[in-house]
Design an enzyme around this catalytic site. Structure first.
Site, short mmCIF file in Angstrom:
data_model
loop_
_atom_site.label_atom_id
_atom_site.label_comp_id
_atom_site.label_asym_id
_atom_site.label_seq_id
_atom_site.Cartn_x
_atom_site.Cartn_y
_atom_site.Cartn_z
N ARG A 100 0.85 -1.18 0.00
CA ARG A 100 0.00 0.00 0.00
C ARG A 100 0.89 1.24 0.00
O ARG A 100 2.06 1.18 0.36
CB ARG A 100 -0.91 0.02 1.23
CG ARG A 100 -0.17 0.18 2.56
CD ARG A 100 -1.15 0.56 3.66
NE ARG A 100 -0.59 0.56 5.00
CZ ARG A 100 0.10 1.57 5.54
NH1 ARG A 100 0.39 2.64 4.83
NH2 ARG A 100 0.54 1.48 6.78
N ASN A 102 2.17 4.78 1.45
CA ASN A 102 2.34 5.40 2.77
C ASN A 102 2.62 6.89 2.53
O ASN A 102 2.10 7.47 1.60
CB ASN A 102 3.48 4.67 3.53
CG ASN A 102 3.40 4.90 5.02
OD1 ASN A 102 2.34 4.76 5.61
ND2 ASN A 102 4.50 5.26 5.64
N ASN A 148 8.60 6.70 4.03
CA ASN A 148 8.02 7.63 4.99
C ASN A 148 8.39 9.09 4.71
O ASN A 148 8.31 9.53 3.57
CB ASN A 148 8.38 7.18 6.41
CG ASN A 148 7.14 6.89 7.22
OD1 ASN A 148 6.23 7.71 7.24
ND2 ASN A 148 7.08 5.74 7.85
N ASP A 198 9.76 8.19 11.36
CA ASP A 198 8.53 8.02 10.57
C ASP A 198 8.33 9.24 9.68
O ASP A 198 9.14 9.52 8.83
CB ASP A 198 7.38 7.74 11.55
CG ASP A 198 6.22 7.03 10.90
OD1 ASP A 198 5.60 7.61 10.01
OD2 ASP A 198 5.93 5.88 11.27
CA CA Z 1 4.55 8.57 8.42
#
Ligand code: CA
Length: 292
Positions: A100, A102, A148, A198
């Site tokens: 998927r 991100n 990310n 992240d």
């Molecule tokens: Ca993130």
């Protein structure tokens, strides 16, 4: 520095993500990837409007010609919030149903960069893609675990990018005229116990604000020295993205995730998945819209 953190939206997002300030409407767009929901948070009214987009949605960026762009399970798409209409543009991973999209953002020339990951989190079958204004898609990197945070410096010469499972931030020479990148090097290494890097935002001093997934914080990193300059602690563990916003870009909006937490952990951190605000003490830079 002590940073007060304010709860803005009490919601149990599975994977809150994609925070981006839209300066004209003065709203924060963000989303819950696994609930297929896009949110429009208005700090003036406190309203958090929900758009159901019908597919897992990795990130959102404004579009210069109007409306928004999304990175959906089925690929890059245009979205008109007024009508709710979704127009699919390109699906670079139609052959990879276990992946998927991100996180992702636009570069200073308005190209939309977004990457992918495996639903299992357990492989490096993800990639980083670039959607240009002419709607052509370019695979810019492969062998990615969890694509990310991505940002560009004010001089438009350096791109910083995070693959969470690499536990670092990498820098690239960036050519704003062509969108090419080169000369990869590691500029930040995250130590054990601080979670995985992240989402990421860049401030007006070209310092990096990195969301630490599993680390209960956002840290300000100096990519020149690789050192931590500041830290905002949060009452939840899985921090997923952050974005500067507000009239003078002096507010930091922070998203979080409730996924992967046990019932016991959720009981201890009932705000997991919520949207927060902090005052970072430094201003951010405006976000870029998709030029196509
Ligand atoms: Ca993130």
């Amino acid at each position: 520095m002590n940073h007060d953190v304010t709860l803005l939206v009490d919601i149990r997002a599975q994977v809150g993500e994609g925070a981006i300030w839209e300066a004209q409407k003065k709203v924060l767009y963000w989303l819950d990837i696994l609930s297929s929901e896009l949110y429009e948070y208005n700090p003036t009214t406190g309203e958090n409007k929900t758009y159901h987009v019908g597919q897992h949605v990795g990130t959102v960026v404004p579009r210069a010609s109007g409306g928004l762009m999304l990175a959906l399970y089925n690929g890059f798409a245009a979205f008109d919030p007024a009508s709710g209409k979704i127009t699919m543009i390109a699906d670079p991973e139609a052959n990879l149903p276990a992946n998927r999209f991100n996180d992702g953002k636009c570069d200073p020339a308005g190209r939309f960069w977004a990457g992918t990951m495996a639903y299992t989190h357990q492989s490096t079958q993800g990639s980083l893609y670039r959607l240009d204004a002419d709607l052509s898609v370019h695979k810019m990197m492969g062998n990615i675990a969890i694509s990310n945070g991505i940002v560009w410096t004010a001089d438009k010469k350096t791109m910083y990018y995070i693959d969470t499972h690499a536990y670092n931030v990498r820098a690239y020479d960036y050519d704003n005229a062509t969108g090419n990148i080169a000369n990869e090097r590691v500029v930040v290494t995250v130590e054990k116990g601080m979670g995985g890097p992240d989402g990421m935002a860049i401030d007006a001093e070209d310092m990096l604000w990195v969301a630490h997934y599993g680390g209960s914080c956002v840290r300000r990193w100096d990519p020149k020295s690789g050192k931590v300059l500041d830290q905002i602690d949060l009452p939840v563990s899985n921090i997923t993205s952050c974005a500067f916003g507000g009239d003078d870009l002096s507010t930091l909006y922070i998203t979080s995730a409730a996924q992967q937490l046990s019932a016991e952990a959720l009981a201890k951190t009932p705000l997991a998945g919520s949207l927060f605000r902090a005052n970072p003490g430094v201003k951010g830079v405006p976000s870029f819209a998709f030029a196509g």
